[in-house]
Design a protein around this motif. Structure first.
Motif, PDB file in Angstrom:
ATOM      1  N   ALA A  38       0.958  -1.144   0.271  1.00 30.65           N
ATOM      2  CA  ALA A  38       0.087  -0.004  -0.041  1.00 30.65           C
ATOM      3  C   ALA A  38       0.796   1.297  -0.041  1.00 30.65           C
ATOM      4  O   ALA A  38       0.468   2.270  -0.454  1.00 30.65           O
ATOM      5  CB  ALA A  38      -0.966   0.237   1.322  1.00 30.65           C
ATOM      6  N   GLY A  39       2.183   1.238   0.533  1.00 29.04           N
ATOM      7  CA  GLY A  39       2.730   2.363   0.696  1.00 29.04           C
ATOM      8  C   GLY A  39       3.078   2.777   1.991  1.00 29.04           C
ATOM      9  O   GLY A  39       3.738   3.830   2.397  1.00 29.04           O
ATOM     10  N   LYS A  40       3.126   1.916   2.970  1.00 30.80           N
ATOM     11  CA  LYS A  40       3.325   2.113   4.396  1.00 30.80           C
ATOM     12  C   LYS A  40       4.580   2.504   4.720  1.00 30.80           C
ATOM     13  O   LYS A  40       5.092   3.383   5.249  1.00 30.80           O
ATOM     14  CB  LYS A  40       2.634   1.362   5.354  1.00 30.80           C
ATOM     15  CG  LYS A  40       1.417   0.852   5.052  1.00 30.80           C
ATOM     16  CD  LYS A  40       0.641  -0.292   5.831  1.00 30.80           C
ATOM     17  CE  LYS A  40       1.532  -1.486   5.713  1.00 30.80           C
ATOM     18  NZ  LYS A  40       1.142  -2.025   4.675  1.00 30.80           N
ATOM     19  N   THR A  41       5.598   1.607   4.171  1.00 33.63           N
ATOM     20  CA  THR A  41       7.117   1.597   4.346  1.00 33.63           C
ATOM     21  C   THR A  41       7.571   2.951   3.823  1.00 33.63           C
ATOM     22  O   THR A  41       8.412   3.730   4.334  1.00 33.63           O
ATOM     23  CB  THR A  41       7.664   0.304   4.183  1.00 33.63           C
ATOM     24  OG1 THR A  41       7.223  -0.737   5.088  1.00 33.63           O
ATOM     25  CG2 THR A  41       9.107   0.362   4.440  1.00 33.63           C
ATOM     26  N   THR A  42       7.136   2.925   2.654  1.00 36.71           N
ATOM     27  CA  THR A  42       7.605   4.083   1.571  1.00 36.71           C
ATOM     28  C   THR A  42       7.308   5.531   2.553  1.00 36.71           C
ATOM     29  O   THR A  42       8.114   6.385   2.446  1.00 36.71           O
ATOM     30  CB  THR A  42       6.868   4.035   0.625  1.00 36.71           C
ATOM     31  OG1 THR A  42       7.228   3.018  -0.329  1.00 36.71           O
ATOM     32  CG2 THR A  42       7.170   5.128  -0.465  1.00 36.71           C
ATOM     33  N   THR A  43       6.026   5.508   3.163  1.00 36.38           N
ATOM     34  CA  THR A  43       5.635   6.636   3.728  1.00 36.38           C
ATOM     35  C   THR A  43       6.887   7.098   5.096  1.00 36.38           C
ATOM     36  O   THR A  43       7.199   8.112   5.105  1.00 36.38           O
ATOM     37  CB  THR A  43       4.205   6.527   4.501  1.00 36.38           C
ATOM     38  OG1 THR A  43       3.418   6.340   3.273  1.00 36.38           O
ATOM     39  CG2 THR A  43       4.063   7.803   5.060  1.00 36.38           C
ATOM     40  N   LEU A  44       7.090   5.982   5.619  1.00 45.16           N
ATOM     41  CA  LEU A  44       7.969   6.095   6.922  1.00 45.16           C
ATOM     42  C   LEU A  44       9.408   6.289   6.391  1.00 45.16           C
ATOM     43  O   LEU A  44       9.986   7.287   7.226  1.00 45.16           O
ATOM     44  CB  LEU A  44       7.890   4.809   7.902  1.00 45.16           C
ATOM     45  CG  LEU A  44       6.711   4.474   8.437  1.00 45.16           C
ATOM     46  CD1 LEU A  44       6.742   3.217   9.523  1.00 45.16           C
ATOM     47  CD2 LEU A  44       5.863   5.551   9.063  1.00 45.16           C
ATOM     48  N   HIS A  45       9.768   5.761   5.446  1.00 45.08           N
ATOM     49  CA  HIS A  45      11.080   6.042   5.009  1.00 45.08           C
ATOM     50  C   HIS A  45      11.428   7.494   4.502  1.00 45.08           C
ATOM     51  O   HIS A  45      12.285   8.115   4.625  1.00 45.08           O
ATOM     52  CB  HIS A  45      11.721   4.965   3.848  1.00 45.08           C
ATOM     53  CG  HIS A  45      11.928   3.650   4.483  1.00 45.08           C
ATOM     54  ND1 HIS A  45      12.315   2.534   3.601  1.00 45.08           N
ATOM     55  CD2 HIS A  45      11.896   3.439   5.729  1.00 45.08           C
ATOM     56  CE1 HIS A  45      12.303   1.385   4.349  1.00 45.08           C
ATOM     57  NE2 HIS A  45      12.098   2.067   5.807  1.00 45.08           N
TER      58      HIS A  45
END
Ligand SMILES: Nc1ncnc2c1ncn2[C@@H]1O[C@H](COP(=O)(O)OP(=O)(O)O)[C@@H](O)[C@H]1O
Ligand SMILES: [Mg+2]
Length: 241
Positions: A38-45
């Protein structure tokens, strides 16, 4: 405290986030829930300002901390100056180092004296007595739950005021998971602000004050935990009907 505004990010030519916006206020527990990819890790990174290839490139939008854009801030300053800590997906602890070494490793960059490091270590051991008992053991010998505690402890060693947790429940047996969330709740009551991303929507909504639902790089729903739990589309897609 933290606001992500219309964030678009790319890995190479592929856009992974298509205009993500959300806020996190001091003292809150907020969750981003969403399926794998979904893009969760991308958001945190993106918030941690990790350099490529780990983190994507921001092409539009902004990330603000206490009102000021952090897009130009160096990763180590995100941790040290802004006080934002990351507990990464899959923990990423060093299995061939001891518990204590894992905890103090992050403090080498700090200009503090060792008394301050000892004080922080004492606080982490107070929060996680099991880590204290096992401080001289190799991290590889810890259970999954203990490794997650170690990853949280390591983030706390940087004296962060905000902690970003990437799927902390992953791979944990239910009892260990509840234990960990109870400790995190306690930390929140002591003033720690928490952003937690989870595929496990049920545990995330039980833990957080409010949340956002992410689907393929966009926010598709938001509300208090109670509102999201009652939302028919959230129930159907994330809570098993
Ligand atoms: N380093 C990378 N390079 C290229 N694409 C990536 C990279 N990391 C993630 N992606 C893509 O970005 C999208 C979001 O991934 P991710 O943020 O890891 O999702 P989640 O954490 O919600 O599972 C996915 O389509 C994924 O394939
Ligand atoms: Mg992820």
């Amino acid at each position: 405290m933290l606001s992500v505004e219309n964030l678009h990010v790319r890995y190479g030519n592929i856009e992974a986030l298509h205009g993500v916006s959300f806020t996190l206020e001091r003292g809150e527990i907020v969750t981003l829930i969403g399926a794998n990819g979904a893009g969760k890790t991308t958001t945190l990174h993106s918030i941690m300002r990790l350099p490529p290839p780990e983190a994507p490139r921001v092409t539009q939008g902004d990330i603000r901390f206490e009102g000021a854009s952090i897009l130009g801030v160096e990763p180590h300053d995100v941790v040290r100056r802004l006080g934002i800590g990351l507990v990464p997906e899959g923990r990423r602890i060093f299995g061939n180092l001891t518990v204590q070494e894992n905890l103090t490793l992050a403090t080498y960059a700090r200009k503090d004296d060792s008394a301050a490091v000892q004080q922080d270590l004492g606080r982490v051991f107070e929060l996680f007595p099991r880590l204290k008992e096992r401080q001289r053991q190799l991290a590889d010998s810890l259970s999954g739950g203990e490794q997650q505690m170690l990853a949280v402890g390591r983030a706390l060693m940087s004296r962060c005021e905000v902690i970003l947790l990437d799927e902390p429940s992953m791979g944990l047996a239910p009892l260990l998971m509840f234990d960990m969330f109870r400790t995190l709740k306690h930390l929140n009551e002591e003033g720690l602000t928490i952003l937690v991303v989870e595929q496990n929507a049920k545990v995330a909504l039980d833990f957080a004050h409010r949340g956002y639902v992410m689907d393929t790089g966009a926010i598709v729903a938001e509300g208090t935990s109670a509102e999201l739990r009652a939302d028919p589309s959230v129930k159907k897609a994330y809570l098993g009907g």
